[in-house]
Scaffold this active site. Structure first.
Site, PDB file in Angstrom:
ATOM      1  N   HIS A 111       0.849  -1.178   0.000  1.00  0.00           N
ATOM      2  CA  HIS A 111       0.000   0.000   0.000  1.00  0.00           C
ATOM      3  C   HIS A 111       0.890   1.235   0.000  1.00  0.00           C
ATOM      4  CE1 HIS A 111      -3.836  -2.077   1.681  1.00  0.00           C
ATOM      5  NE2 HIS A 111      -3.267  -2.775   0.722  1.00  0.00           N
ATOM      6  N   GLU A 135       1.419   3.859   1.962  1.00  0.00           N
ATOM      7  CA  GLU A 135       2.189   4.235   3.140  1.00  0.00           C
ATOM      8  C   GLU A 135       3.323   3.245   3.418  1.00  0.00           C
ATOM      9  OE1 GLU A 135      -0.944   3.526   2.637  1.00  0.00           O
ATOM     10  OE2 GLU A 135      -1.983   3.032   4.486  1.00  0.00           O
ATOM     11  N   CYS A 152      -5.567   1.305   5.790  1.00  0.00           N
ATOM     12  CA  CYS A 152      -6.467   0.168   6.009  1.00  0.00           C
ATOM     13  C   CYS A 152      -6.152  -0.549   7.319  1.00  0.00           C
ATOM     14  CB  CYS A 152      -6.399  -0.812   4.839  1.00  0.00           C
ATOM     15  SG  CYS A 152      -4.902  -1.804   4.827  1.00  0.00           S
TER      16      CYS A 152
END
Length: 141
Positions: free
Chosen positions: A44, A46, A69
């Site tokens: 993802h 980040e 998430c």
């Protein structure tokens, strides 16, 4: 947040069906790393940005276009990764558009003592997500 939005544009369309999230790490007023949502099953935004930075994260502020998430599936929970990284401040444009998860990533971060600011540039980010999804995001937002 404008810079994070530009970074996130690199994700589309390979990241589909996930949102084209952009993330930047800022230290002393400079962007020191960035990342964007990878194809399904990969990092993802980040996590990609964190992997690109070496050093102490305590003075770094994270700017990201969507809340991290909380689900652990093909990839670990991005919220947990951030919460355990040493980051002290996260600025988020918009919550997760899935109402089952909206606010949960923020909760994980705050529970870990991370300062979280939500809503920076939110209308523009939501509009860009809607354009990327060609209307299908309206079912989620």
């Amino acid at each position: 947040m404008h810079h994070a939005l530009r970074v996130g544009r690199q994700a589309w369309p390979a990241c589909s069906p996930a949102s084209p999230v952009g993330c930047i790490l800022v230290k002393e007023g400079r962007v020191v790393a960035s990342g964007y949502t990878q194809p399904p099953g990969k990092s993802h935004a980040e996590v990609m940005a964190l992997a690109r930075f070496t050093g102490d994260l305590s003075e770094v502020t994270v700017y990201m276009t969507q809340e991290p998430c909380v689900l652990h599936g093909k990839t670990p929970s991005s919220a947990q990764v951030l919460a355990s990284s040493g980051i002290k401040r996260v600025v988020i444009a918009t919550l997760d558009p899935d109402p089952r998860h909206a606010g949960a990533g923020v909760g994980v971060l705050r529970a870990a003592g991370v300062e979280v600011i939500v809503g920076v540039l939110e209308p523009q980010v939501r509009k860009e997500f809607a354009v990327a999804f060609a209307g299908s995001v309206s079912k989620l937002v």
